[in-house]
Design an enzyme around this catalytic site. Sequence first.
Site, PDB file in Angstrom:
ATOM      1  N   CYS A 168       0.870  -1.173   0.000  1.00  0.00           N
ATOM      2  CA  CYS A 168       0.000   0.000   0.000  1.00  0.00           C
ATOM      3  C   CYS A 168       0.907   1.223   0.000  1.00  0.00           C
ATOM      4  O   CYS A 168       1.974   1.200  -0.602  1.00  0.00           O
ATOM      5  CB  CYS A 168      -0.955  -0.031   1.187  1.00  0.00           C
ATOM      6  SG  CYS A 168      -0.132  -0.049   2.801  1.00  0.00           S
ATOM      7  N   LYS A 169       0.514   2.269   0.676  1.00  0.00           N
ATOM      8  CA  LYS A 169       1.336   3.479   0.718  1.00  0.00           C
ATOM      9  C   LYS A 169       2.519   3.324   1.671  1.00  0.00           C
ATOM     10  O   LYS A 169       3.650   3.649   1.323  1.00  0.00           O
ATOM     11  CB  LYS A 169       0.486   4.683   1.136  1.00  0.00           C
ATOM     12  CG  LYS A 169       1.222   6.021   1.151  1.00  0.00           C
ATOM     13  CD  LYS A 169       0.287   7.150   1.572  1.00  0.00           C
ATOM     14  CE  LYS A 169       0.947   8.524   1.408  1.00  0.00           C
ATOM     15  NZ  LYS A 169       2.080   8.709   2.331  1.00  0.00           N
TER      16      LYS A 169
END
Length: 469
Positions: free
Chosen positions: A430-431
């Site tokens: 993800c981030k």
Amino acid sequence: MYLRYFYNDKLAHASYLAGCPVTGEALVIDPDRDVEPYLQTARKEGMNIVAAAETHIHADYVSGARELAEQAGAKLYLSGETQGGTGYPYTRNLDHQLLKDGDSFQIGNLRLDVLHTPGHTPEHLSYLLTDGGVDEPMGIFTGDFVFVGDVGRPDLLEKALGVSGSAAIGADQLFHSLKRFKELPDFLQVWPAHGAGSACGKALGAVPSSTVGYEKRHNWALKQDDPQRFKQELLQGQPEPPTYFAVMKQVNHDGPELIAHIAAPEKQESSPEVVAEVLKQGATVIDSRPAVQFASGHLPGTLNIPYGKSFTNWAGWLVDYERPLYLIADSDQVEKIRKDLLSIGIDTMRGFFSPDLFRNTKPGELERYENASPAEAVDKVNSGEWDVVDVRMKSEWDQGHIPGARHIMLGHLNRRAQEVPRDKPVLIHCKSGGRSAIACSLLQAQGRKNVINLKGGFDAWKKQGFSGE
């Protein structure tokens, strides 16, 4: 006049208690399901809550209107601008009034004037508040109509409930509602129902309140005079609505169960065998420990949603509302977690297990997953030895992603898990590594064991100078 602001940071939800000290009467606007903070505050200030008003049928949390009606005898003021104006089934035996544009009502010496402000939803109302003895209002409760720096999204009925064409209709309605808002005096205070982090808009500010004049000068939506350009900008880039929004709409229309009628969860015998048995019976088991602990050892079939600020959001996305739910959590956290689950209508929590159960496990009973740094992963990704799944929002994906990655947003991973390759290890990212940890647990619970979490996520990948597209 007495005015108190309440904020639930798990839901980015704001509610308000407005009272008249002279008569000792008070009103709550857009109440949370947990109404005890309002009742405690009212008692402390020597007031009784005699009314609760809602701006619209909420999609992101369970309303506390019915709780206030039952616990405090509050009269309910609800929108009568619904299709057909038929009202709400749960109010049949409760004191209530359906409001239309131009109506007004009194709470002690406070007057609330009703504005129909459709757009976010067709029935949406806003309330102008005037203190007794003054001939002009001091503020407006805007609900999900006007936020600080943004306006309510009009696409939830279409995206969350499948009402075709409603997004465009709502955008047109919102444009005309904003014209009316611009005619209000600049000095009026603006009290919205959400702050930064809410999925009810795309650019909400973190400041709790504003003024009409400030919003006219700085809110992008109020500076747009062309209806088509307004519609295009409004609908573009809205975040994916959580799957539970559709459930909330139905619950808040029909009426939630009273919390007193929901059985409290019971502590279970802390053994892997009992966890395995409830999973076999079709229950969901959420392990609320931090991701690093879960990764180093967890029971097969359990879902890891670490307890923190984003817990409520991801529980709403990923929990099946029809299945019994159990927690693995420290005893002092159970009631807090239960309140968070109840706030989004997850009323099916049956019991909880102490993390002590991990002391009783035998070798081979626990599963694990690997965490890999970008430097450890890059060669395996570039050679095709590992597949890559990106679980970020689409807007994040569009701004850049690992070449060859497959995009499946975390909230949709449950129903799209079959798209995750089985023939080789899969790097999940993800981030920054939080959402991908949840994704790793979800995939392992569904039988896809060879998953790796990218430490530091795409942020760390870029920082190391590795390629993106």
